[in-house]
Scaffold this motif. Structure first.
Motif, PDB file in Angstrom:
ATOM      1  N   VAL A  22      -6.692   5.144  -1.339  1.00 31.81           N
ATOM      2  CA  VAL A  22      -7.583   6.000  -0.562  1.00 31.81           C
ATOM      3  C   VAL A  22      -8.556   5.198   0.295  1.00 31.81           C
ATOM      4  N   SER A  23      -9.207   4.204  -0.304  1.00 30.06           N
ATOM      5  CA  SER A  23     -10.244   3.486   0.439  1.00 30.06           C
ATOM      6  C   SER A  23      -9.876   2.048   0.775  1.00 30.06           C
ATOM      7  N   GLY A  24      -8.702   1.613   0.377  1.00 31.17           N
ATOM      8  CA  GLY A  24      -8.272   0.261   0.703  1.00 31.17           C
ATOM      9  C   GLY A  24      -8.966  -0.830  -0.094  1.00 31.17           C
ATOM     10  N   LYS A  25      -9.615  -0.449  -1.206  1.00 29.16           N
ATOM     11  CA  LYS A  25     -10.288  -1.440  -2.040  1.00 29.16           C
ATOM     12  C   LYS A  25      -9.262  -2.322  -2.744  1.00 29.16           C
ATOM     13  N   ASN A  42       0.984   4.074  -2.935  1.00 26.15           N
ATOM     14  CA  ASN A  42       0.837   5.511  -2.697  1.00 26.15           C
ATOM     15  C   ASN A  42       1.964   6.288  -3.370  1.00 26.15           C
ATOM     16  N   ARG A  52      -5.896   4.555  -7.182  1.00 19.39           N
ATOM     17  CA  ARG A  52      -6.433   5.557  -6.258  1.00 19.39           C
ATOM     18  C   ARG A  52      -7.379   4.900  -5.259  1.00 19.39           C
ATOM     19  N   GLY A  53      -8.261   4.038  -5.746  1.00 19.96           N
ATOM     20  CA  GLY A  53      -9.185   3.345  -4.851  1.00 19.96           C
ATOM     21  C   GLY A  53      -8.474   2.456  -3.859  1.00 19.96           C
ATOM     22  N   THR A 112       0.835  -1.206   0.000  1.00 27.18           N
ATOM     23  CA  THR A 112       0.000   0.000   0.000  1.00 27.18           C
ATOM     24  C   THR A 112       0.869   1.255   0.000  1.00 27.18           C
TER      25      THR A 112
END
Length: 138
Positions: A106-109, A44, A102-103, A40
């Protein structure tokens, strides 16, 4: 002389864009298999690289490529039309993967399972593009 310099710059920015595209593919493939804090963090960092380097390189790839086609009067040639189709495909894939990245950040998807094949698909398309650009087979 100008044509040769535009062509050289085009090749240089294609290499930068292709590197970013393949890095995107590898990170998403890794995230889809086993997400971790380390992957992760890498995602980023890659997202920042993508917005600062890879995406601007893509804009230059298109600008310089169209300039070369106009200067070389290559529009309408079959090899270029096929190459353009692959470049459009990879440009779209780049945008889709940027959204998935991005997903993930940002949202951990978790990325979709098809992203596991992204490195292979991207590499194959880039290879065909290179062959078309150099050999101009048809």
């Amino acid at each position: 002389m100008v044509y040769v310099w535009i062509k050289a710059l085009h090749v240089a920015v294609v290499l930068v864009w292709a590197g970013g595209l393949l890095a995107q593919s590898m990170v998403l493939s890794s995230l889809s298999r086993s997400p971790s804090d380390q992957s992760t963090l890498l995602a980023n960092r890659l997202r920042r690289w993508d917005s600062r380097v890879t995406s601007p390189a893509l804009l230059l790839v298109w600008t310089l490529g169209i300039s070369l086609a106009v200067l070389g009067q290559s529009f309408g040639e079959a090899w270029l039309m096929f190459k353009l189709g692959l470049v459009i495909f990879l440009s779209g894939l780049h945008g889709i993967k940027a959204g998935i990245l991005r997903g993930a950040v940002v949202s951990g998807k978790a990325p979709p399972s098809w992203t596991r094949w992204s490195p292979v698909v991207s590499s194959a398309a880039l290879g065909v593009i290179a062959i078309l650009a150099v050999a101009k087979p048809f």
